[in-house]
Design a protein around this motif. Structure first.
Motif, PDB file in Angstrom:
ATOM      1  N   GLU A 109      -1.651  -5.854 -13.590  1.00 53.21           N
ATOM      2  CA  GLU A 109      -0.601  -6.966 -13.880  1.00 53.21           C
ATOM      3  C   GLU A 109      -0.960  -7.811 -11.927  1.00 53.21           C
ATOM      4  OE1 GLU A 109       3.696  -5.289 -13.001  1.00 53.21           O
ATOM      5  OE2 GLU A 109       2.419  -4.039 -14.565  1.00 53.21           O
ATOM      6  N   PRO A 110      -0.801  -9.220 -12.061  1.00 57.67           N
ATOM      7  CA  PRO A 110      -0.526  -9.879 -11.163  1.00 57.67           C
ATOM      8  C   PRO A 110       1.001  -8.676 -10.544  1.00 57.67           C
ATOM      9  CG  PRO A 110       0.642 -11.280 -13.201  1.00 57.67           C
ATOM     10  CD  PRO A 110       0.762 -10.214 -13.259  1.00 57.67           C
ATOM     11  N   SER A 111       0.272  -9.100  -8.559  1.00 57.00           N
ATOM     12  CA  SER A 111       1.667  -8.613  -7.822  1.00 57.00           C
ATOM     13  C   SER A 111       2.558  -9.109  -7.244  1.00 57.00           C
ATOM     14  CB  SER A 111       0.422  -8.041  -6.645  1.00 57.00           C
ATOM     15  OG  SER A 111      -0.239  -8.580  -6.122  1.00 57.00           O
ATOM     16  N   TYR A 112       3.994  -9.344  -8.319  1.00 53.02           N
ATOM     17  CA  TYR A 112       4.568  -9.937  -6.685  1.00 53.02           C
ATOM     18  C   TYR A 112       5.476 -10.200  -6.389  1.00 53.02           C
ATOM     19  CZ  TYR A 112       3.371 -13.578 -11.346  1.00 53.02           C
ATOM     20  OH  TYR A 112       3.184 -14.560 -12.304  1.00 53.02           O
ATOM     21  N   SER A 113       6.353  -8.406  -6.561  1.00 53.64           N
ATOM     22  CA  SER A 113       6.870  -8.146  -5.765  1.00 53.64           C
ATOM     23  C   SER A 113       6.358  -6.577  -5.463  1.00 53.64           C
ATOM     24  CB  SER A 113       8.415  -7.714  -6.274  1.00 53.64           C
ATOM     25  OG  SER A 113       8.145  -6.958  -7.395  1.00 53.64           O
ATOM     26  N   ALA A 114       5.250  -6.428  -5.442  1.00 47.47           N
ATOM     27  CA  ALA A 114       4.212  -5.027  -4.759  1.00 47.47           C
ATOM     28  C   ALA A 114       4.653  -4.400  -3.756  1.00 47.47           C
ATOM     29  CB  ALA A 114       2.672  -5.790  -4.358  1.00 47.47           C
ATOM     30  N   GLU A 115       5.675  -5.313  -2.501  1.00 47.76           N
ATOM     31  CA  GLU A 115       5.707  -4.861  -1.357  1.00 47.76           C
ATOM     32  C   GLU A 115       4.755  -3.499  -0.979  1.00 47.76           C
ATOM     33  OE1 GLU A 115       8.880  -5.475  -0.097  1.00 47.76           O
ATOM     34  OE2 GLU A 115       8.561  -6.974  -1.114  1.00 47.76           O
ATOM     35  N   ASN A 116       5.458  -2.508  -0.495  1.00 48.49           N
ATOM     36  CA  ASN A 116       4.645  -1.192  -0.534  1.00 48.49           C
ATOM     37  C   ASN A 116       4.049  -0.264  -1.740  1.00 48.49           C
ATOM     38  OD1 ASN A 116       7.535  -0.473  -0.109  1.00 48.49           O
ATOM     39  ND2 ASN A 116       7.672   0.204   2.081  1.00 48.49           N
ATOM     40  N   THR A 117       4.599  -0.804  -2.159  1.00 46.75           N
ATOM     41  CA  THR A 117       3.290   0.251  -3.315  1.00 46.75           C
ATOM     42  C   THR A 117       2.193   0.795  -2.883  1.00 46.75           C
ATOM     43  OG1 THR A 117       4.890  -1.188  -4.846  1.00 46.75           O
ATOM     44  CG2 THR A 117       3.918   0.726  -5.597  1.00 46.75           C
ATOM     45  N   VAL A 118       1.394   0.291  -2.976  1.00 50.48           N
ATOM     46  CA  VAL A 118       0.349   0.683  -2.973  1.00 50.48           C
ATOM     47  C   VAL A 118      -0.214   1.314  -1.501  1.00 50.48           C
ATOM     48  CG1 VAL A 118      -2.215  -0.589  -2.628  1.00 50.48           C
ATOM     49  CG2 VAL A 118      -0.972  -1.529  -4.045  1.00 50.48           C
ATOM     50  N   PRO A 119       0.229   0.488  -0.401  1.00 52.64           N
ATOM     51  CA  PRO A 119       0.445   1.696   0.829  1.00 52.64           C
ATOM     52  C   PRO A 119       0.703   3.256   0.351  1.00 52.64           C
ATOM     53  CG  PRO A 119       1.004  -0.754   1.141  1.00 52.64           C
ATOM     54  CD  PRO A 119       0.942  -0.472  -0.228  1.00 52.64           C
ATOM     55  N   VAL A 120       2.034   3.224  -0.244  1.00 49.80           N
ATOM     56  CA  VAL A 120       2.665   4.124  -0.422  1.00 49.80           C
ATOM     57  C   VAL A 120       1.947   4.950  -1.200  1.00 49.80           C
ATOM     58  CG1 VAL A 120       4.687   5.806  -1.313  1.00 49.80           C
ATOM     59  CG2 VAL A 120       4.988   3.572   0.428  1.00 49.80           C
ATOM     60  N   HIS A 121       1.052   5.139  -2.073  1.00 50.22           N
ATOM     61  CA  HIS A 121       0.260   5.891  -2.948  1.00 50.22           C
ATOM     62  C   HIS A 121      -0.725   6.063  -2.268  1.00 50.22           C
ATOM     63  CE1 HIS A 121       2.505   4.144  -6.015  1.00 50.22           C
ATOM     64  NE2 HIS A 121       2.444   5.425  -7.074  1.00 50.22           N
ATOM     65  N   ILE A 122      -1.370   5.065  -1.267  1.00 45.57           N
ATOM     66  CA  ILE A 122      -2.724   5.199  -0.551  1.00 45.57           C
ATOM     67  C   ILE A 122      -2.241   6.876   0.370  1.00 45.57           C
ATOM     68  CG2 ILE A 122      -4.377   4.449   1.339  1.00 45.57           C
ATOM     69  CD1 ILE A 122      -5.452   3.221  -0.853  1.00 45.57           C
ATOM     70  N   ARG A 123      -0.991   6.580   1.420  1.00 43.63           N
ATOM     71  CA  ARG A 123      -0.562   7.596   1.743  1.00 43.63           C
ATOM     72  C   ARG A 123      -0.833   8.556   0.948  1.00 43.63           C
ATOM     73  NH1 ARG A 123       3.817   9.677   3.275  1.00 43.63           N
ATOM     74  NH2 ARG A 123       5.026   7.665   2.555  1.00 43.63           N
ATOM     75  N   ARG A 124       0.063   8.719   0.312  1.00 47.00           N
ATOM     76  CA  ARG A 124       0.020  10.543  -0.184  1.00 47.00           C
ATOM     77  C   ARG A 124      -1.579  10.709  -0.994  1.00 47.00           C
ATOM     78  NH1 ARG A 124       5.319   7.976  -3.567  1.00 47.00           N
ATOM     79  NH2 ARG A 124       6.645   8.870  -2.798  1.00 47.00           N
ATOM     80  N   ILE A 125      -2.233   9.592  -1.062  1.00 53.48           N
ATOM     81  CA  ILE A 125      -3.507   9.904  -1.352  1.00 53.48           C
ATOM     82  C   ILE A 125      -4.018  10.642  -0.347  1.00 53.48           C
ATOM     83  CG2 ILE A 125      -5.827   9.563  -2.827  1.00 53.48           C
ATOM     84  CD1 ILE A 125      -4.588   7.494  -4.258  1.00 53.48           C
ATOM     85  N   ARG A 126      -4.302  10.632   0.512  1.00 48.60           N
ATOM     86  CA  ARG A 126      -5.142  10.944   1.821  1.00 48.60           C
ATOM     87  C   ARG A 126      -3.907  11.594   2.110  1.00 48.60           C
ATOM     88  NH1 ARG A 126      -3.817   5.990   5.134  1.00 48.60           N
ATOM     89  NH2 ARG A 126      -2.171   7.056   6.044  1.00 48.60           N
ATOM     90  N   GLU A 127      -3.016  11.986   1.999  1.00 47.25           N
ATOM     91  CA  GLU A 127      -2.107  12.953   2.443  1.00 47.25           C
ATOM     92  C   GLU A 127      -2.996  14.789   1.992  1.00 47.25           C
ATOM     93  OE1 GLU A 127       2.277  12.575   2.336  1.00 47.25           O
ATOM     94  OE2 GLU A 127       2.007  11.734   3.765  1.00 47.25           O
ATOM     95  N   LYS A 128      -2.981  14.066   0.155  1.00 44.84           N
ATOM     96  CA  LYS A 128      -4.057  15.279  -0.751  1.00 44.84           C
ATOM     97  C   LYS A 128      -5.787  15.796  -0.639  1.00 44.84           C
ATOM     98  CE  LYS A 128      -0.850  14.619  -4.138  1.00 44.84           C
ATOM     99  NZ  LYS A 128      -0.725  13.602  -5.750  1.00 44.84           N
ATOM    100  N   ILE A 129      -6.416  14.113   0.106  1.00 42.54           N
ATOM    101  CA  ILE A 129      -7.379  14.754   0.449  1.00 42.54           C
ATOM    102  C   ILE A 129      -8.296  14.697   1.823  1.00 42.54           C
ATOM    103  CG2 ILE A 129      -7.865  13.759  -1.997  1.00 42.54           C
ATOM    104  CD1 ILE A 129      -9.082  11.000   0.305  1.00 42.54           C
ATOM    105  N   GLU A 130      -7.139  14.345   2.950  1.00 38.65           N
ATOM    106  CA  GLU A 130      -8.042  14.407   3.918  1.00 38.65           C
ATOM    107  C   GLU A 130      -7.523  15.796   5.004  1.00 38.65           C
ATOM    108  OE1 GLU A 130      -9.699  12.254   5.169  1.00 38.65           O
ATOM    109  OE2 GLU A 130      -9.946  10.479   4.326  1.00 38.65           O
ATOM    110  N   ILE A 131      -7.841  16.081   5.723  1.00 41.83           N
ATOM    111  CA  ILE A 131      -7.544  17.885   6.635  1.00 41.83           C
ATOM    112  C   ILE A 131      -6.943  16.819   7.128  1.00 41.83           C
ATOM    113  CG2 ILE A 131      -8.817  18.875   7.873  1.00 41.83           C
ATOM    114  CD1 ILE A 131     -11.266  18.886   6.208  1.00 41.83           C
ATOM    115  N   ASN A 132      -6.836  15.354   8.306  1.00 41.36           N
ATOM    116  CA  ASN A 132      -6.121  14.979   8.588  1.00 41.36           C
ATOM    117  C   ASN A 132      -5.664  14.147   8.293  1.00 41.36           C
ATOM    118  OD1 ASN A 132      -4.385  14.149  10.885  1.00 41.36           O
ATOM    119  ND2 ASN A 132      -5.249  14.907  13.042  1.00 41.36           N
ATOM    120  N   PRO A 133      -4.147  13.528   7.838  1.00 42.07           N
ATOM    121  CA  PRO A 133      -4.081  12.312   7.065  1.00 42.07           C
ATOM    122  C   PRO A 133      -3.895  10.932   8.299  1.00 42.07           C
ATOM    123  CG  PRO A 133      -2.791  13.762   6.177  1.00 42.07           C
ATOM    124  CD  PRO A 133      -3.363  14.673   7.403  1.00 42.07           C
TER     125      PRO A 133
END
Lengths: 231, 651
Positions: free
Chosen positions: A188-212
């Motif tokens: 869907e178009p990102s009208y008010s995506a704000e920082n949703t994606v960055p927050v998710h990305i950070r969480r993924i990093r914390e899971k898969i990276e040794i040093n996020p």
């Protein structure tokens, strides 16, 4: 199973001793050396599976030692150094090291890296090749099983996180902006995506990276977007 | 004693006295010299009878007597001579005059003898007249064959006697008696002789005195009490101008002297003496001035000609030089033009040719000079814009500007040196910090490791665990400090690579807020992002931008009052992309905004909170090296950071 041996080489005995303790916790065999020459000698005398190597050492420095080791062995080499410049890291990796950790390091992070390198080294060739599996380095995404594995270990992801990883893993090395990722994953178009994606990305990093903070796979391209590093 | 003597030696009084002495001596020498010269014949004669004056007087008288006694004889003989009436009358008149003159003399004696008749005529009353006359030192003898050749009119007397049988004896009888011209002359003679001896002595004395005083003046002039050389005001006058003035003064006095010398009176003499006195005064001070100039080695340097040449050709004031050139140019053109208009065909032709050639040459040389100037100006512009390695081609510079070009080059050299030294110093500082940090990191590694290991040991004491956690926290802080220190030193020294890319400011802020989401939530803050324009592209290095925003968000999280809102505004103006972060401080900010970006300054004076105090300093340095501007505003508890980063432009 045969005990895996780690060669620890640093001219600071306190560091070598501390590392010995940590490695022994993880059930590795430890061989100690304090100079580059001693490290080469130890390699010829023992069966070593991984090397932890300081750069600034008397007689033979870490980089020269790395070159000498690479002439004979294919074992993982992790450089430990107080030099934190990007150029130092790049030089170390170019000389044949597999990883570069700056001092002062977090012991847990270092152990994670040792394990990661060890798994990659010992599991080499044992993995079943599946053409559908998306792979970069030792990061694997199996679309059929909807599984993400790092060094063979399964990572638990939420559906959104999986969706993001699937989208990025399909295009390794390609940078996508927050907006693009949102539109593809949420569909869907990102009208008010704000920082949703960055927050998710950070969480993924914390899971898969040794040093996020210094990600190996999921990298931030500041002011542009995100990408999966292609190895 | 010595110094006292010296002080007297160099005192103004002594010098003035010596000056007056020299002047007086010169006047004296001149006066006595004049006197001696004027009375030359008197002084050089052995006796009064040797003087020309005496001989003249004597012979005139003798001639008259001979004429009277031999030629005219008496009234009767004139009347009976049978001459015409005119001659007769004339001779009679002459006879009376001569008679009168003879009676006027007291000291003169004559003895005329007719050798044929033996008749004698004499004015001596004594019997042995001839013997008396012959005894005198002034005695003379004439007849028609013999005469005294060194006496004036001797030949005339001889002529009177020719064809007559007379012989004449004459003399002045000593001792001289008062009453006639001989006596008066003799008195004057004796007086002059006596004065002359004194004048001679005076002359010699004054000459010696003058030489001594002059030598003294030569030695001491220009030297003050204490011996150092000082130059009085009069010496500031250019030497050549001074010389010309003195020369003109001398000419003027010569002219005056010439006009006066025709009037042989006392007033004229006084005026002459006055003029001469002034001349001596001028001459003396001129000589002394020259001596002072020689002493201070500036005889040539102090000439107007030298100064003009110096100004013109040493490039110190090329304006003066240009002015002279312009004058010369105008004058030469004028002369040539006048020649063209002269009417003489060949001359005109020649002048036209010269005029054209001269003007072409002048234009050529001025163009060349201007070209040199423009080259120098170009070099200066290059240097001022930072290209300090710009090479000024000196072979293209004309002589007039070569000095200027050299000066520019030496400024450039100094600048280069200063820049090189500044870079070297900054690099040394950065290297030092890097090395020190490196040496700190190795022991810190062990501290962190062993603190961690200690945590894994069985510690029974609760306090030991508490202490350990403090150790862990502080060692982590130390690590952060060291990293920040390196970063700050690199950023402030500009020793950092910048890879400017097209960066989306909105994306960047989104990413940063995503990274900080957890910490913001933990600090119980509400972040509002206001984006005026979603497409603000700036030219920046993404990593550095992240570091800037990270430092600012870290401050926001650390120092904001919980449950307040944080505003992040994204906007742009003509040249810059703007990022404004506003938050409410938890504790009052008593520090001026400028100080906050100084290294190691923190909002809380107690320094209890975590942080190195380098965050804002690093953020500012990183902003600056990317060509941006960093500003902090504090309004009560409102803390506002404004960052401006150049907008991206497709080149």
């Amino acid at each position: 199973m045969e005990k895996l041996n780690v060669l620890v080489c640093d001219d600071d005995t306190a560091i070598v001793d501390a590392l010995e303790i940590y490695l022994k916790y993880e059930n590795y065999g430890v061989v100690k050396a304090y100079t580059g020459i001693q490290a080469l000698k130890a390699l010829s005398e023992h069966k070593i599976h991984l090397v932890l190597l300081d750069i600034m050492m008397p007689d033979l420095d870490g980089l020269s030692t790395t070159i000498k080791i690479r002439e004979e062995f294919n074992i993982p080499i992790i450089i430990l150094s107080a030099k934190s410049e990007d150029t130092d890291k790049i030089t170390g990796l170019n000389f044949g090291a597999d990883d570069y950790v700056t001092k002062p390091f977090n012991p847990l992070e270092l152990m994670a890296r040792v394990k990661s390198q060890m798994r990659r080294y010992t599991a080499l060739g044992s993995l079943v090749s599946n053409s559908k599996i998306l792979k970069t380095g030792s990061l694997e995404l199996d679309p059929e099983a909807k599984e993400l594995r790092v060094d063979g270990e399964i990572i638990k992801l939420t559906p959104t996180e999986y969706g993001i990883m699937l989208f990025l893993m399909k295009n390794p090395g390609h940078v996508f902006s927050t907006e693009q990722i949102y539109e593809h994953v949420w569909n869907e178009p990102s009208y008010s995506a704000e920082n949703t994606v960055p927050v998710h990305i950070r969480r993924i990093r914390e899971k898969i990276e040794i040093n996020p903070k210094e990600p190996k796979y999921l990298k931030v391209v500041w002011g542009i977007g995100y990408k999966i590093e292609k190895y | 004693m010595d110094t006292k003597l010296k002080n007297i030696k160099y005192s103004t009084g002594a010098k003035t006295a010596a000056f007056i002495v020299v002047w007086l001596c010169v006047m004296c020498v001149f006066g006595s010299g004049m006197f001696l010269l004027y009375n030359h014949s008197i002084i050089s004669s052995k006796s009064y009878y040797d003087t020309y004056k005496f001989k003249t007087e004597f012979n005139i008288l003798l001639h008259n007597i001979v004429e009277l006694k031999v030629k005219l004889k008496s009234e009767e003989s004139i009347k009976s001579s049978g001459e015409t009436e005119d001659v007769l009358k004339n001779n009679l008149q002459r006879y009376y005059d001569l008679e009168k003159q003879i009676t006027n003399t007291v000291n003169f004696a004559y003895y005329i003898k007719n050798t044929q008749t033996g008749e004698t005529i004499t004015n001596v009353t004594k019997t042995d007249a001839l013997a008396l006359i012959q005894k005198q030192p002034s005695a003379v003898y004439y007849n028609q064959l013999t005469y005294e050749p060194d006496y004036p009119f001797g030949g005339d007397i001889k002529q009177l006697l020719t064809g007559t049988p007379y012989e004449v004896y004459a003399a002045v009888i000593e001792p001289l008696k008062q009453g006639d011209v001989f006596y008066d002359d003799f008195m004057t003679y004796s007086k002059t002789k006596t004065i002359a001896t004194y004048v001679n002595v005076l002359l010699v004395t004054t000459i010696i005195l003058m030489i001594l005083a002059f030598i003294y003046l030569v030695v001491v002039t220009g030297r003050q009490e204490g011996g150092e050389i000082t130059i009085p005001f009069v010496d500031r006058i250019y030497t050549d101008v001074y010389s010309v003035l003195v020369f003109i003064a001398a000419l003027m006095s010569l002219a005056i002297a010439r006009s006066i010398s025709f009037h042989h009176d006392l007033v004229g003499l006084y005026v002459l003496a006055l003029v001469f006195g002034i001349d001596v005064l001028i001459g003396l001070s001129y000589i002394l001035s020259m001596i002072r100039q020689i002493k201070s080695k500036q005889v040539i340097k102090n000439t107007l000609i030298y100064i003009i040449f110096d100004l013109c050709f040493n490039g110190r004031a090329f304006k003066a030089w240009t002015l002279l050139l312009l004058l010369g140019y105008g004058a030469l053109n004028g002369i040539l033009f006048a020649m063209v208009r002269s009417g003489h065909f060949l001359l005109s032709l020649f002048a036209v040719f010269l005029l054209v050639a001269f003007n072409i040459a002048a234009i050529y040389f001025s163009a060349k000079s201007l070209l040199s100037l423009s080259q120098i100006m170009k070099a200066v512009k290059e240097i001022s814009t930072g290209n300090i390695d710009y090479v000024l081609d000196k072979s293209e510079i004309s002589v007039a500007f070569s000095g200027f070009a050299e000066n520019i080059q030496s400024i450039q050299g100094g600048l280069k040196k200063a820049v090189a030294e500044a870079i070297k110093g900054e690099r040394m500082k950065t290297d030092l910090i890097a090395n020190v940090s490196h040496d700190l990191k190795t022991p810190l590694t062990s501290i962190i490791n062993y603190v961690d290991l200690l945590k894994k040991e069985d510690l029974n004491s609760e306090k030991a665990k508490e202490y350990l956690s403090i150790l862990e926290e502080k060692s982590a802080r130390l690590k952060q400090l060291i990293e920040d220190l390196i970063e700050a030193s690199k950023a402030s020294s500009g020793n950092l690579a910048i890879e400017a890319e097209k960066v989306d400011l909105h994306e960047l802020v989104m990413q940063a807020c995503g990274e900080y989401e957890e910490k913001i939530n933990k600090a119980e803050l509400d972040v509002h992002i206001n984006t005026a324009d979603k497409n603000i592209l700036i030219s920046a290095d993404g990593k550095h931008m992240w570091r800037i925003i990270e430092n600012l968000l870290s401050n926001v999280v650390k120092y904001s009052l919980p449950h307040t809102r944080v505003y992040i505004n994204i906007a742009k103006n003509d040249l810059y992309g703007l990022l404004i972060i506003k938050n409410i401080a938890a504790s009052p900010l008593d520090i001026p905004p400028e100080q906050l970006t100084e290294r190691f300054v923190r909002g809380d004076a107690s320094r209890t909170t975590e942080g190195s105090g380098l965050g804002l300093s690093i953020a500012q340095s990183l902003t600056n090296i990317q060509g941006g501007r960093f500003k902090i505003e504090i309004d009560g508890d409102l803390f506002k950071v404004i960052i401006e980063i150049p907008l991206w432009s497709e080149k």
